[in-house]
Structures are given as C-alpha cells and as structure tokens.
Design a protein around this motif. Sequence first.
Motif, mmCIF file in Angstrom:
data_model
loop_
_atom_site.group_PDB
_atom_site.id
_atom_site.type_symbol
_atom_site.label_atom_id
_atom_site.label_comp_id
_atom_site.label_asym_id
_atom_site.label_seq_id
_atom_site.Cartn_x
_atom_site.Cartn_y
_atom_site.Cartn_z
ATOM 1 N N ASP A 153 0.515 -0.744 0.187
ATOM 2 C CA ASP A 153 0.220 -0.534 0.235
ATOM 3 C C ASP A 153 1.264 0.540 -0.017
ATOM 4 N N LEU A 179 -1.252 3.235 -9.413
ATOM 5 C CA LEU A 179 -0.591 3.134 -8.585
ATOM 6 C C LEU A 179 -1.748 3.849 -7.259
ATOM 7 N N LYS A 184 -2.469 3.796 -3.755
ATOM 8 C CA LYS A 184 -1.793 3.113 -2.567
ATOM 9 C C LYS A 184 -0.700 4.550 -2.677
#
Length: 239
Positions: A153, A179, A184
């Motif tokens: 993450d 991402l 993220k």
Amino acid sequence: MLKAEKLSVSYNNFLALKEISIEIQEGTLTGIIGPNGAGKSTLLKAMLNIIPHQGKVFINNEDINKNLAKIAYVEQKTDIDFTFPIKVKECVSMGTYAELKVFQRIKNSEWERVFKALKKVNMEEYSNHQIGELSGGQFQRVLLARCLAQNADFIFLDEPFVGIDLISERIIMDTLKELKYQGKTVLIVHHDLSKVKKYFDNIVLLNQKLIAYGSVESVFNEVNLKEAYGDTIFIGEGI
C-alpha cells in the motif's frame, strides 16, 4: 495516512535531519527534493526505521513497525549487488515472500502475480535472464515489478530515475500513477526539478530541515527553492 513526527538523524555529532514532521495522505504521489546532502535518502530510511533516529512514524495512527507488510522499498541502485546470481523472475518473486510460511515454496498463484507484474513493466521476456544482464532502466523496472508482486500500500523509492533510459522512466512513472489512482501511496526521492510539476501531487522540500511541504502548487516556487538550494539556483520558465 503516513505520518512522521519530529524525525531527527545525527551522524558523528552532525545533524543530518532536524525534527521533520509531515503527514502524507493515501493515494498520492509525493516527491522528496532538495540539494545534495539535504537528507532526502536519510529521511526515507529514517521513516522506514532502517537507520537510527529520533522521532516516530505512524501508518493510520499505528507504529510503522506494525505495518511493514504494507510497505515496499526500492533502495538506490548503487546499494544493490548486480552480480548476485539470481534470475529476474526470482528477484520479483521476493515480493511475495512476506505471505509465505517458513520453508513454504511459492505456489502457482504467486508465480502468476510475478509474471503479471513483469508484464506490467514490459519485462516479461526477460524473466529467465540474470539481473546482471540488464541495463539500469530494465533493472529498475524489475524492482518496481517486485513492489507490484508484493501488492504493498506504501511504496518508497530512492532516486529511481538516476541513470536510466527515457523509456524505462516513462513506464515506471505511468505505473506509479496507476498505483496512485488505485489508492496506493508513493514517496520518491527525486533530483530533477524540471519534472516535479509533471510527476508529483505533493513535495517535501528539504535542506536538513523541512523548508516546505504541501501541494506542488503551494511549495514549488522561487522563494522556497532559493531557501533550499541557495541564491545561485537557476529558476527556469518551467519552475
């Protein structure tokens, strides 16, 4: 949320970082910039508890040590042994190790993640190559694929664009932006000021102390840059 509180680092009575406090929201791309010796890599390593430091770091109000499985870290290429005898696919598969039990072998589902990650960064055809056969840009893509296989993450990257080709830089940056849109959180130690506005949502501007932190629009200006880099810095049209 990733939060650092009063991080300080000293080397042999030299204060490399002084009481850095920042809060980084999830789903953002944050650049860490500043002149040589400003403490950029030091900040990254202190946040990850890789080096001794004062202060604390939290993920969602929990000590970062309780959330290490959520974190992927790519150090500078100069700190990595390219001569180590390991294939590309094996290097990427290391991103799955945190989920395995002791002596447990990688299953087909993990290998699927490995090859999916390699395909994402256009490196699947190199899966059986030794890492020592790769160019700098190719190897950096492999390291990013390892992060993808880990499904972390929070992704910490230390100078990922140094000494790589433009194609690799574009692939890496496009992947990082994807991402970010997936929620993220990405932190990048970066040196090329001409690409700051194009690459980042927020920046941490350092010179041993925190000069400024916030959105690129609010921080990346002539006043702050001169405070960090000195009056001799060239302020071009793009800045």
